[in-house]
Design an enzyme around this catalytic site. Structure first.
Site, PDB file in Angstrom:
ATOM      1  N   CYS A  48       0.841  -1.209   0.000  1.00  0.00           N
ATOM      2  CA  CYS A  48       0.000   0.000   0.000  1.00  0.00           C
ATOM      3  C   CYS A  48       0.873   1.255   0.000  1.00  0.00           C
ATOM      4  O   CYS A  48       1.553   1.551   0.987  1.00  0.00           O
ATOM      5  CB  CYS A  48      -0.913  -0.031   1.225  1.00  0.00           C
ATOM      6  SG  CYS A  48      -1.780   1.518   1.547  1.00  0.00           S
ATOM      7  N   CYS A  51       0.026   3.938   2.617  1.00  0.00           N
ATOM      8  CA  CYS A  51       0.390   3.460   3.956  1.00  0.00           C
ATOM      9  C   CYS A  51       1.830   3.826   4.287  1.00  0.00           C
ATOM     10  O   CYS A  51       2.160   4.160   5.437  1.00  0.00           O
ATOM     11  CB  CYS A  51       0.236   1.944   4.042  1.00  0.00           C
ATOM     12  SG  CYS A  51      -1.458   1.344   3.858  1.00  0.00           S
TER      13      CYS A  51
END
Length: 309
Positions: A48, A51
């Protein structure tokens, strides 16, 4: 952190602030731990992109909070069963990053996606308020106020200053520090402290109150002889300047109620005298006192009845 004895809230050790969470540790590290201090859970994954941006920002903000909040990182790929169980309980974990805050054993706030550092700080500040853990600052403030009330102005000033080192935008502490120097008779120092106030608290009620106290203290230094001014008013009740000066002298002598009475009488006689000086002086006195002080409540009520008569 401030040290005030055993009653002060304790910060978490640095190693306990940020942890990697698992299904086995979730109950202890999140649910149970959040009964003591707010816990942020960062649901993320190695693939991600957002993230990777959000995670370090969250960690920096949690570290800066100095134990007022903790963080648990959950890799949703490694902890698929835990993520699935939480999703079944209502947490929206269909996309990541998802950040969920727990207080008292239950989720209380959340956001999804990467957000700016300023919004992260606001998020954490809300959690700290919910958790009721301010690192002992409230206790320190209470102790400093008690010192000041007991006449220990130097000790109070040191405690207020220590609080400001922890929280520079603490209006109560900055106002208290200025009041402590007023109590020591250093008007210029008190005024100088207020002039250094961060923009966020410049107009805070705690600081406005001290500004009013400083104005009254400067007036007190120049107040005329109380007995002479009283005689002047009694000799000529229509001498508005004498009554105004008499009110200032009364306040300087600690006769606050009597000062308010004279100013109300002056306002009743001529509310426009000297560009409304009586009303302005009344507001200065009211601002210098606590809002619920009986002198303030009664004085404002009497002034309002005259204004709207």
């Amino acid at each position: 952190m401030l040290e005030l004895g055993q009653g002060q809230a304790k910060s978490a050790p640095a190693g306990d602030l940020i942890k990697d969470g698992t299904e086995a540790t979730f109950m202890a590290d999140v649910i149970e731990a959040s009964r003591e201090v707010p816990v942020i859970v960062d649901f993320w994954a190695t693939w991600c992109g957002p993230c990777k941006t959000l995670g370090p920002m969250l960690e920096a903000a949690v570290t800066a909070a100095k134990g007022k909040v903790r963080m648990v990182k959950i890799d949703v790929d490694r902890e698929q069963r835990l993520a699935g169980a939480l999703a079944q309980q209502g947490l929206p974990l269909q996309s990541i990053p998802t950040v969920v805050a727990f207080v008292g054993g239950r989720p209380v706030d959340m956001f999804q996606g990467a957000i700016p550092q300023g919004q992260i700080k606001e998020f954490i500040d809300r959690l700290v308020a919910m958790g009721g853990d301010d690192g002992g600052l409230a206790e320190a403030l209470e102790a400093a106020e008690a010192m000041l009330a007991e006449g220990a102005a130097v000790d109070a000033a040191q405690t207020f200053a220590a609080i400001l080192e922890e929280e520079p935008e603490n209006a109560a502490a900055m106002g208290g520090l200025a009041r402590a120097h007023l109590a020591m008779g250093d008007i210029d120092k008190a005024e100088g402290i207020l002039n250094t106030a961060p923009q966020a608290i410049v107009t805070a009620p705690e600081l406005e109150a001290v500004r009013a106290q400083i104005a009254l203290a400067r007036q007190a230094a120049n107040a005329g002889p109380l007995a002479d001014l009283q005689a002047a008013v009694e000799a000529n009740p229509a001498d508005h300047q004498a009554r105004f000066d008499y009110a200032q002298a009364l306040h300087a002598a600690g006769k606050v109620q009597e000062a308010v009475d004279e100013l109300l009488e002056l306002f009743r006689r001529d509310r426009e005298w000297n560009d409304g000086a009586a009303k302005a002086q009344l507001f200065t006195i009211f601002d210098a006192l606590k809002p619920q002080d009986p002198i303030v409540l009664t004085g404002r009520r009497r002034l309002s009845s005259m204004i709207f008569a």
